[in-house]
Design a protein around this motif. Sequence first.
Motif, short mmCIF file in Angstrom:
data_model
loop_
_atom_site.label_atom_id
_atom_site.label_comp_id
_atom_site.label_asym_id
_atom_site.label_seq_id
_atom_site.Cartn_x
_atom_site.Cartn_y
_atom_site.Cartn_z
N THR A 20 39.51 37.07 38.11
CA THR A 20 38.56 37.69 37.17
C THR A 20 37.33 38.19 37.90
O THR A 20 36.81 39.28 37.62
CB THR A 20 38.15 36.67 36.09
OG1 THR A 20 39.31 36.21 35.41
CG2 THR A 20 37.20 37.31 35.09
N TYR A 21 36.85 37.41 38.88
CA TYR A 21 35.67 37.79 39.65
C TYR A 21 35.93 39.06 40.46
O TYR A 21 35.10 39.97 40.51
CB TYR A 21 35.29 36.64 40.58
CG TYR A 21 34.07 36.88 41.44
CD1 TYR A 21 32.79 36.69 40.93
CD2 TYR A 21 34.21 37.31 42.76
CE1 TYR A 21 31.68 36.91 41.72
CE2 TYR A 21 33.10 37.55 43.55
CZ TYR A 21 31.83 37.34 43.03
OH TYR A 21 30.74 37.58 43.81
N PHE A 26 34.45 40.14 33.97
CA PHE A 26 34.20 38.78 33.50
C PHE A 26 33.80 38.74 32.04
O PHE A 26 34.32 37.94 31.27
CB PHE A 26 33.11 38.11 34.35
CG PHE A 26 32.61 36.84 33.76
CD1 PHE A 26 33.37 35.68 33.83
CD2 PHE A 26 31.39 36.79 33.08
CE1 PHE A 26 32.93 34.49 33.26
CE2 PHE A 26 30.95 35.61 32.50
CZ PHE A 26 31.72 34.47 32.60
#
Length: 222
Positions: A20-21, A26
């Motif tokens: 996700t990062y 996010f």
Amino acid sequence: PRGWMTNVLVLACSASFVLTYLLGDFNQTAIACGFIPARVADPSIFHMVDGAPDWAVPVWLTPISSLLVHGGWLHIIFDMAFLFVCGRFAEHVFGPWLTLAIFLLGAYGAAIVQWAVGPGEMAPVMGTAGAISALIGVNALLYSNQKVKALGPLSANMVRIIWLAAAWIALNIMLEIAVGAPRGLFGFGNSGTGTSVGGFIAGLLLTRPMLHLRFGRVKAVS
């Protein structure tokens, strides 16, 4: 103690956070996968959240999907450190699959309490704090050396559960006061403290049934 299921959970949560990062989405992932208490009564309210994507995990699955979303590097590191330690001790007693069951059921117990103390909250609750709190509750009940006695109609096991739950609630409220979190119903703020309390209580209540599934008929934990 060793624990391959604990390792799998740590790797899964860590990998989803890193992915996700790296993808840089996010906020949308947190809204789509996080547990939003207000969605329980009205799932369509999801579209009113600022920045909501076109997709969302069904609300009844968000206690699980929220385990894969964390708010930052400190959040994931802190949670995974606790999961690595508490999960291994629980897995040493219950084995991998019952440990996984405690972890997941703890997530639902956490979501129930978070919804109860803030049913209209729109902010997504995320992270593994509630599920880890269930493992902490299990370990607290298993490894506590304090002797307790029955109190009226309450068994010694139930008295221990009540004392441990009260201590955990008091600790979380004091932590909220220390960091200046906004106060909410029953003293809980909006930072997800209800998840920690709900998960812990779920762990306490699950300990004896899980011991029964693992070992057959067991004596009360006392």
